[in-house]
Design a protein around this motif. Structure first.
Motif, PDB file in Angstrom:
ATOM      1  N   ALA A  47      14.960   2.120  58.727  1.00  9.83           N
ATOM      2  CA  ALA A  47      14.666   2.473  57.337  1.00  9.83           C
ATOM      3  C   ALA A  47      13.145   2.444  57.142  1.00  9.83           C
ATOM      4  O   ALA A  47      12.444   1.710  57.841  1.00  9.83           O
ATOM      5  CB  ALA A  47      15.359   1.490  56.405  1.00  9.83           C
ATOM      6  N   ALA A  69      20.304  -1.301  55.991  1.00 10.43           N
ATOM      7  CA  ALA A  69      19.259  -2.303  56.205  1.00 10.43           C
ATOM      8  C   ALA A  69      19.314  -3.407  55.153  1.00 10.43           C
ATOM      9  O   ALA A  69      19.002  -4.567  55.449  1.00 10.43           O
ATOM     10  CB  ALA A  69      17.888  -1.644  56.201  1.00 10.43           C
ATOM     11  N   VAL A  70      19.734  -3.066  53.950  1.00  9.94           N
ATOM     12  CA  VAL A  70      19.884  -4.063  52.889  1.00  9.94           C
ATOM     13  C   VAL A  70      21.038  -5.007  53.224  1.00  9.94           C
ATOM     14  O   VAL A  70      20.973  -6.212  52.977  1.00  9.94           O
ATOM     15  CB  VAL A  70      20.110  -3.382  51.521  1.00  9.94           C
ATOM     16  N   ARG A  89      16.977  -2.616  59.870  1.00  9.01           N
ATOM     17  CA  ARG A  89      15.708  -2.488  59.136  1.00  9.01           C
ATOM     18  C   ARG A  89      14.721  -1.547  59.802  1.00  9.01           C
ATOM     19  O   ARG A  89      13.989  -0.833  59.124  1.00  9.01           O
ATOM     20  CB  ARG A  89      15.069  -3.852  58.921  1.00  9.01           C
ATOM     21  N   SER A  90      14.671  -1.543  61.119  1.00  4.56           N
ATOM     22  CA  SER A  90      13.682  -0.689  61.788  1.00  4.56           C
ATOM     23  C   SER A  90      13.979   0.803  61.612  1.00  4.56           C
ATOM     24  O   SER A  90      13.079   1.627  61.777  1.00  4.56           O
ATOM     25  CB  SER A  90      13.577  -1.043  63.275  1.00  4.56           C
ATOM     26  N   ASP A 106      22.372  -5.517  56.383  1.00  7.86           N
ATOM     27  CA  ASP A 106      22.308  -6.119  57.711  1.00  7.86           C
ATOM     28  C   ASP A 106      20.910  -5.886  58.292  1.00  7.86           C
ATOM     29  O   ASP A 106      20.498  -4.734  58.489  1.00  7.86           O
ATOM     30  CB  ASP A 106      23.379  -5.495  58.610  1.00  7.86           C
ATOM     31  N   SER A 107      20.192  -6.947  58.587  1.00  4.45           N
ATOM     32  CA  SER A 107      18.803  -6.838  59.048  1.00  4.45           C
ATOM     33  C   SER A 107      18.661  -6.085  60.378  1.00  4.45           C
ATOM     34  O   SER A 107      17.569  -5.611  60.693  1.00  4.45           O
ATOM     35  CB  SER A 107      18.184  -8.236  59.178  1.00  4.45           C
ATOM     36  N   ARG A 108      19.739  -5.937  61.135  1.00  5.01           N
ATOM     37  CA  ARG A 108      19.641  -5.202  62.407  1.00  5.01           C
ATOM     38  C   ARG A 108      19.200  -3.756  62.206  1.00  5.01           C
ATOM     39  O   ARG A 108      18.700  -3.130  63.142  1.00  5.01           O
ATOM     40  CB  ARG A 108      20.976  -5.212  63.145  1.00  5.01           C
ATOM     41  N   GLU A 150      18.971   3.107  55.045  1.00  4.17           N
ATOM     42  CA  GLU A 150      18.368   2.335  53.947  1.00  4.17           C
ATOM     43  C   GLU A 150      19.386   1.362  53.361  1.00  4.17           C
ATOM     44  O   GLU A 150      19.102   0.171  53.194  1.00  4.17           O
ATOM     45  CB  GLU A 150      17.822   3.284  52.881  1.00  4.17           C
TER      46      GLU A 150
END
Length: 186
Positions: free
Chosen positions: A107, A97-98, A104-105, A100-102, A94
């Motif tokens: 979280a 993901a904030v 996100r999946s 680094d967009s890599r 979590e």
């Protein structure tokens, strides 16, 4: 019984305790992702599930983002083929993901019982997940919990090449489930 070694982001570098395990245990198998530098949950799950289909009843030994992968696997039908899991230094997907967009999946982090015996191993000074969050998640997941004190991210940088204690933790997952439940109740 097979041990599946599940590294996290960027894999486990030479000398890492997971790499040592693969060298020392001929029954251990690496869950080899196609792209260690660009983690995508659905792709990583596909590889883990395919490997698990070839080795049902395996014990999963995961590190960092690999732990998060295992917790996502727990809600899928293939989780029925997991004998147990050792989740070492889980990463806070979590927070990652904030930053680094890599990530996100991966979280949000699953917040449900895993459905198979598991142990979370955490450190009080791990830069990738706070100790309190790791301990709380272990409770939510129904996992045992091992406090490694100030062991960093439990990797090469924090002094963990060969790590014999990891074998002991994995061996505890090889016992019948009723034994594990009795241990948790004690």
């Amino acid at each position: 019984m097979t041990t599946l070694i599940i590294p996290g982001y960027r894999g486990s570098e030479k000398g890492h305790w997971q790499q040592q395990w693969l060298l020392e245990d001929e029954t251990a198998r690496l869950v080899e992702q196609d792209d260690w530098d660009n983690p995508v949950l659905c792709q990583w799950l596909h590889v883990l599930e395919a490997t698990l289909a070839e080795t049902p009843g395996a014990v999963l030994v995961a590190h960092s983002l690999g732990c998060v992968l295992v917790t996502h696997l727990a809600s899928r039908p293939s989780a029925a083929h997991v004998a147990g899991a050792v989740l070492v230094a889980p990463a806070d997907a979590e927070r990652m993901a904030v930053q680094d967009s890599r990530f996100r999946s991966f979280a949000p982090l699953p917040r449900h019982k895993l459905g198979f015996p598991s142990i979370v191993v955490a450190s009080r000074n791990d830069p990738y997940m706070s100790f309190n969050k790791a301990e709380a998640l272990a409770g939510v997941w129904g996992s045992g919990f091992v406090d490694m004190k100030n062991a960093g991210h439990i990797n090469i940088e924090s002094g963990f090449g060969s790590w014999p204690e990891a074998y002991i933790l994995a061996d505890s997952m090889r016992r019948p489930q009723q034994d594990f439940r009795a241990q948790r109740a004690a």
